[in-house]
Design a protein around this motif. Structure first.
Motif, short mmCIF file in Angstrom:
data_model
loop_
_atom_site.label_atom_id
_atom_site.label_comp_id
_atom_site.label_asym_id
_atom_site.label_seq_id
_atom_site.Cartn_x
_atom_site.Cartn_y
_atom_site.Cartn_z
N ALA A 257 0.96 -1.45 0.25
CA ALA A 257 0.02 -0.20 0.11
C ALA A 257 0.98 1.80 0.22
N THR A 258 2.07 1.50 0.59
CA THR A 258 3.01 2.31 0.70
C THR A 258 3.45 3.13 -0.64
N CYS A 259 3.72 1.77 -1.41
CA CYS A 259 3.93 1.99 -2.49
C CYS A 259 2.77 2.60 -3.46
N GLY A 260 1.82 2.53 -3.06
CA GLY A 260 0.33 2.98 -4.16
C GLY A 260 -0.36 1.95 -4.47
N THR A 261 0.21 0.78 -4.73
CA THR A 261 -0.81 -0.95 -5.04
C THR A 261 -1.21 -1.44 -4.24
N PRO A 262 -2.71 -1.50 -4.66
CA PRO A 262 -4.00 -1.81 -4.01
C PRO A 262 -3.94 -2.66 -3.18
N VAL A 263 -4.38 -3.33 -2.32
CA VAL A 263 -4.12 -4.60 -1.46
C VAL A 263 -5.47 -5.03 -1.94
N VAL A 264 -5.28 -6.60 -1.57
CA VAL A 264 -6.60 -7.20 -1.90
C VAL A 264 -6.44 -8.38 -1.07
N ASP A 276 -7.81 -0.33 4.56
CA ASP A 276 -9.20 0.15 4.63
C ASP A 276 -9.27 0.98 3.05
N ALA A 277 -10.34 1.40 3.48
CA ALA A 277 -11.39 0.74 1.95
C ALA A 277 -10.66 2.10 1.16
N GLN A 278 -9.63 2.97 1.58
CA GLN A 278 -8.93 3.98 0.72
C GLN A 278 -8.25 2.90 0.09
N SER A 279 -7.52 1.96 0.56
CA SER A 279 -6.38 1.17 0.61
C SER A 279 -6.15 -0.25 -0.35
N GLY A 280 -7.06 -0.76 -0.59
CA GLY A 280 -7.49 -2.01 -0.45
C GLY A 280 -8.63 -2.80 -0.61
N ARG A 281 -9.10 -4.04 -0.24
CA ARG A 281 -10.64 -4.54 -0.42
C ARG A 281 -10.14 -5.87 0.58
N LEU A 282 -10.98 -5.98 1.56
CA LEU A 282 -11.18 -7.35 2.41
C LEU A 282 -11.82 -8.88 1.99
N VAL A 283 -11.41 -9.73 2.01
CA VAL A 283 -12.37 -10.62 1.56
C VAL A 283 -12.09 -11.72 2.73
N ALA A 284 -13.42 -12.66 2.59
CA ALA A 284 -13.87 -13.76 3.75
C ALA A 284 -12.34 -14.66 3.57
N PRO A 285 -11.36 -14.84 4.55
CA PRO A 285 -10.48 -15.68 4.51
C PRO A 285 -10.60 -17.13 3.41
N ALA A 298 -10.70 -2.86 -6.78
CA ALA A 298 -9.83 -2.87 -5.66
C ALA A 298 -8.82 -1.86 -7.07
N ILE A 299 -8.58 -2.67 -8.05
CA ILE A 299 -7.27 -1.68 -9.33
C ILE A 299 -8.10 -0.60 -9.68
N THR A 300 -9.70 0.35 -9.76
CA THR A 300 -9.76 1.47 -9.85
C THR A 300 -9.63 2.32 -8.80
N LEU A 301 -8.87 2.51 -7.41
CA LEU A 301 -8.30 2.93 -6.39
C LEU A 301 -7.48 3.84 -6.76
N SER A 302 -7.45 4.92 -6.57
CA SER A 302 -6.43 6.15 -6.87
C SER A 302 -5.49 5.59 -6.14
N ARG A 303 -3.80 5.23 -7.00
CA ARG A 303 -2.78 4.89 -6.32
C ARG A 303 -2.15 5.86 -4.96
N ASP A 304 -2.26 7.62 -5.26
CA ASP A 304 -2.16 8.20 -5.22
C ASP A 304 -2.51 8.05 -3.31
#
Length: 363
Positions: A257-264, A276-285, A298-304
């Motif tokens: 996330a610090t690199c601006g890469t969204p996390v799933v 959080d919702a600004q840095s990625g998406r969480l799914v069930a284990p 997730a990849i539509t999120l602003s990297r900034d």
């Protein structure tokens, strides 16, 4: 944990504090001036190319005994505070004999040998911090006094904003509990290429569960140095995080996330405190299909915005500031105890710090 200690020791040193790191002789903290590395003891039996069974754990045990006995014998007078990150119980067992305040950071869920050490001493001689609220809560049955929560930090300058790309990335130790094969399955459902990077922590798992899945669409990049790893992660469309256990924190998610890469990521353990919702998406284990379905959003999120969210919550600067506050409080308490036992404020009744969590509840 090694990356955490690396960041912390360097950051403290760069802020003007004199830092001594007791660690393996080959430890590299980079450019000088910086922290001083004092090598831990290594027995001849453990140093052999093919050590005898039990030689390495016994040598590690003796190394911690050697360091702690030195600190107890001289009272740790050369240090203002001792920060313990060990998974070995010796520092906790000998902490009551220290005159220097000690802070122990709990990096893992409860493990029997540390639980036993805390139970034996009642936690005397050490304050405690956990890397997430989740981890703090998991230790609550043993650490019954106030627990600090200090999330691990990432140095933004070493994880710069990346341009993104078309492929997905997975990084970390390649072990069953990290679920590398699940990332391969999720990437296949998205139709995107996946690049895997990290040390092989379990050779049997890699050869049986991961290596057969490698192809033109799934590549293992190896164990990269930090700069190459940051470039790889920053060039990905999204990072997949697939633990099959409850991660105490999840540094790889913070790094991505610090690199601006969204996390799933699978939303378990301390991961919801990192992403959080600004840095990625969480799914069930273990929900591979759900992970694949979350990638397009997730990849539509602003990297900034992803990077900004990570820097605000997961930066090394925030971590160091919180630790310095705790260090100062511990030093003040010990100084007060040494000079005026009757007038000092009890640690149990002092004004809480911002990092304090999980007060002991009454029956």
């Amino acid at each position: 944990m090694e990356a955490h200690v690396w960041h912390l020791a360097r950051s403290l040193s760069h802020e003007g504090h004199q830092v001594t790191l007791f660690a393996a002789a080959e430890s590299d903290l980079g450019s000088q001036p910086g922290p001083e590395v004092r090598p831990l003891y290594r027995s001849a039996a453990a140093a052999r190319r093919r050590p005898l069974p039990g030689a390495v754990p016994e040598s590690d045990h003796l190394a911690y005994l050697d360091v702690m006995q030195e600190l107890v014998d001289d009272g740790g007078d050369g240090f203002d505070v001792i920060h313990n990150h060990c998974l070995n119980p010796v520092p906790l067992l000998l902490a009551p004999g220290l005159r220097t305040p000690m802070l122990t950071t709990l990096h893992t869920p409860p493990v029997p040998r540390l639980e036993a050490a805390i139970g034996t001493t009642g936690g005397a001689g050490s304050a405690f911090a956990a890397v997430s609220g989740y981890t703090a809560e998991s230790w609550r049955h043993v650490v019954t006094d106030r627990m600090h929560v200090v999330p691990n930090g990432v140095e933004p300058s070493r994880w710069p904003a990346g341009p993104g790309g078309d492929y997905l990335v997975w990084s970390g130790r390649v072990t069953p509990e990290k679920g590398t094969h699940l990332a391969v399955a999720a990437a296949a459902l998205t139709g995107r290429h996946l690049v895997i990077a990290g040390p092989i922590g379990n050779a049997e798992y890699f050869h049986e569960a991961v290596e057969p899945l490698l192809s033109e669409r799934v590549r293992y990049a190896g164990h990269l140095d930090q700069r190459r790893l940051a470039s790889l992660v920053g060039g990905a469309a999204a990072a997949l995080v697939t633990p099959r256990w409850d991660e105490p924190y999840c540094l790889v998610a913070a790094e991505a996330a610090t690199c601006g890469t969204p996390v799933v990521a699978f939303g378990r353990g301390g991961i919801p405190e990192v992403i959080d919702a600004q840095s990625g998406r969480l799914v069930a284990p273990d929900d591979v299909a759900g992970m694949a379905a979350a990638v397009p959003e997730a990849i539509t999120l602003s990297r900034d915005a992803v990077r900004h969210s990570a820097v605000m919550r997961c930066s090394a600067r925030a971590m160091v500031s919180r630790y310095l506050e705790i260090y100062g409080n511990l030093i003040d308490e010990r100084t007060s105890a040494n000079h005026d036992w009757l007038l000092r404020t009890s640690p149990r009744t002092r004004a809480p710090l911002a990092s304090d969590e999980h007060l002991r509840t009454s029956a």
